[in-house]
Design a protein around this motif. Sequence first.
Motif, PDB file in Angstrom:
ATOM      1  N   ASN A   1      48.223  83.722  95.788  1.00  0.00           N
ATOM      2  CA  ASN A   1      46.923  83.161  96.095  1.00  0.00           C
ATOM      3  C   ASN A   1      45.840  84.057  95.497  1.00  0.00           C
ATOM      4  N   VAL A   2      44.922  83.464  94.766  1.00  0.00           N
ATOM      5  CA  VAL A   2      43.886  84.232  94.066  1.00  0.00           C
ATOM      6  C   VAL A   2      43.042  85.036  95.048  1.00  0.00           C
ATOM      7  N   LYS A   3      42.756  84.473  96.193  1.00  0.00           N
ATOM      8  CA  LYS A   3      41.974  85.187  97.212  1.00  0.00           C
ATOM      9  C   LYS A   3      42.722  86.445  97.658  1.00  0.00           C
ATOM     10  N   SER A   4      44.037  86.339  97.832  1.00  0.00           N
ATOM     11  CA  SER A   4      44.842  87.495  98.230  1.00  0.00           C
ATOM     12  C   SER A   4      44.831  88.570  97.148  1.00  0.00           C
ATOM     13  N   VAL A   5      44.846  88.150  95.907  1.00  0.00           N
ATOM     14  CA  VAL A   5      44.780  89.100  94.795  1.00  0.00           C
ATOM     15  C   VAL A   5      43.423  89.797  94.808  1.00  0.00           C
ATOM     16  N   TRP A   6      42.359  89.044  95.050  1.00  0.00           N
ATOM     17  CA  TRP A   6      41.028  89.643  95.113  1.00  0.00           C
ATOM     18  C   TRP A   6      40.943  90.652  96.257  1.00  0.00           C
ATOM     19  N   VAL A   7      41.499  90.325  97.406  1.00  0.00           N
ATOM     20  CA  VAL A   7      41.501  91.258  98.540  1.00  0.00           C
ATOM     21  C   VAL A   7      42.235  92.540  98.153  1.00  0.00           C
ATOM     22  N   ALA A   8      43.327  92.406  97.423  1.00  0.00           N
ATOM     23  CA  ALA A   8      44.071  93.580  96.957  1.00  0.00           C
ATOM     24  C   ALA A   8      43.219  94.432  96.021  1.00  0.00           C
ATOM     25  N   VAL A   9      42.476  93.794  95.134  1.00  0.00           N
ATOM     26  CA  VAL A   9      41.576  94.529  94.234  1.00  0.00           C
ATOM     27  C   VAL A   9      40.512  95.256  95.053  1.00  0.00           C
ATOM     28  N   CYS A  10      39.957  94.586  96.038  1.00  0.00           N
ATOM     29  CA  CYS A  10      38.938  95.206  96.897  1.00  0.00           C
ATOM     30  C   CYS A  10      39.502  96.436  97.606  1.00  0.00           C
ATOM     31  N   GLN A  11      40.728  96.348  98.075  1.00  0.00           N
ATOM     32  CA  GLN A  11      41.352  97.484  98.745  1.00  0.00           C
ATOM     33  C   GLN A  11      41.629  98.621  97.767  1.00  0.00           C
ATOM     34  N   ALA A  12      42.118  98.291  96.603  1.00  0.00           N
ATOM     35  CA  ALA A  12      42.469  99.318  95.620  1.00  0.00           C
ATOM     36  C   ALA A  12      41.239 100.015  95.044  1.00  0.00           C
ATOM     37  N   TYR A  13      40.148  99.287  94.931  1.00  0.00           N
ATOM     38  CA  TYR A  13      38.923  99.826  94.331  1.00  0.00           C
ATOM     39  C   TYR A  13      37.782  99.763  95.337  1.00  0.00           C
ATOM     40  N   ASP A  14      38.052 100.225  96.532  1.00  0.00           N
ATOM     41  CA  ASP A  14      37.104 100.148  97.643  1.00  0.00           C
ATOM     42  C   ASP A  14      35.743 100.732  97.299  1.00  0.00           C
ATOM     43  N   ASP A  15      35.735 101.804  96.537  1.00  0.00           N
ATOM     44  CA  ASP A  15      34.480 102.469  96.204  1.00  0.00           C
ATOM     45  C   ASP A  15      33.717 101.797  95.067  1.00  0.00           C
ATOM     46  N   ARG A  16      34.339 100.841  94.432  1.00  0.00           N
ATOM     47  CA  ARG A  16      33.735 100.234  93.239  1.00  0.00           C
ATOM     48  C   ARG A  16      33.245  98.804  93.454  1.00  0.00           C
ATOM     49  N   VAL A  17      33.911  98.036  94.313  1.00  0.00           N
ATOM     50  CA  VAL A  17      33.566  96.623  94.511  1.00  0.00           C
ATOM     51  C   VAL A  17      32.284  96.524  95.351  1.00  0.00           C
ATOM     52  N   PRO A  18      31.264  95.843  94.828  1.00  0.00           N
ATOM     53  CA  PRO A  18      30.025  95.683  95.597  1.00  0.00           C
ATOM     54  C   PRO A  18      30.277  94.951  96.922  1.00  0.00           C
ATOM     55  N   SER A  19      29.651  95.412  97.965  1.00  0.00           N
ATOM     56  CA  SER A  19      29.886  94.833  99.301  1.00  0.00           C
ATOM     57  C   SER A  19      29.536  93.348  99.358  1.00  0.00           C
ATOM     58  N   ARG A  20      28.586  92.913  98.580  1.00  0.00           N
ATOM     59  CA  ARG A  20      28.165  91.510  98.652  1.00  0.00           C
ATOM     60  C   ARG A  20      29.188  90.526  98.103  1.00  0.00           C
ATOM     61  N   ILE A  21      30.175  91.015  97.340  1.00  0.00           N
ATOM     62  CA  ILE A  21      31.182  90.104  96.805  1.00  0.00           C
ATOM     63  C   ILE A  21      32.566  90.363  97.384  1.00  0.00           C
ATOM     64  N   ARG A  22      32.653  91.201  98.376  1.00  0.00           N
ATOM     65  CA  ARG A  22      33.943  91.430  99.037  1.00  0.00           C
ATOM     66  C   ARG A  22      34.313  90.216  99.858  1.00  0.00           C
ATOM     67  N   ARG A  23      35.572  89.930  99.876  1.00  0.00           N
ATOM     68  CA  ARG A  23      36.172  88.895 100.690  1.00  0.00           C
ATOM     69  C   ARG A  23      35.403  87.649 100.684  1.00  0.00           C
TER      70      ARG A  23
END
Length: 67
Positions: free
Chosen positions: A45-67
């Motif tokens: 699921n693409v959403k699950s992949v995005w969540v994984a990216v957010c977890q792996a790059y927690d310091d880099r993903v802007p908060s407004r586009i998380r989850r």
Amino acid sequence: MRLTQFWEHMEETFGAAYARSVADDQVLPQLRGRTVNQAIADGDNVKSVWVAVCQAYDDRVPSRIRR
């Protein structure tokens, strides 16, 4: 989440060229030792992949586009 939105988020986070490199080259433990592109190709699921990216790059993903 649609695949187009996923790539928009990836490009916003990493820049257009580096986003593709991250997706091709970075093996993420959150994706059971696969890359983003492998997980998507495997039908995750693409959403699950995005969540994984957010977890792996927690310091880099802007908060407004998380989850």
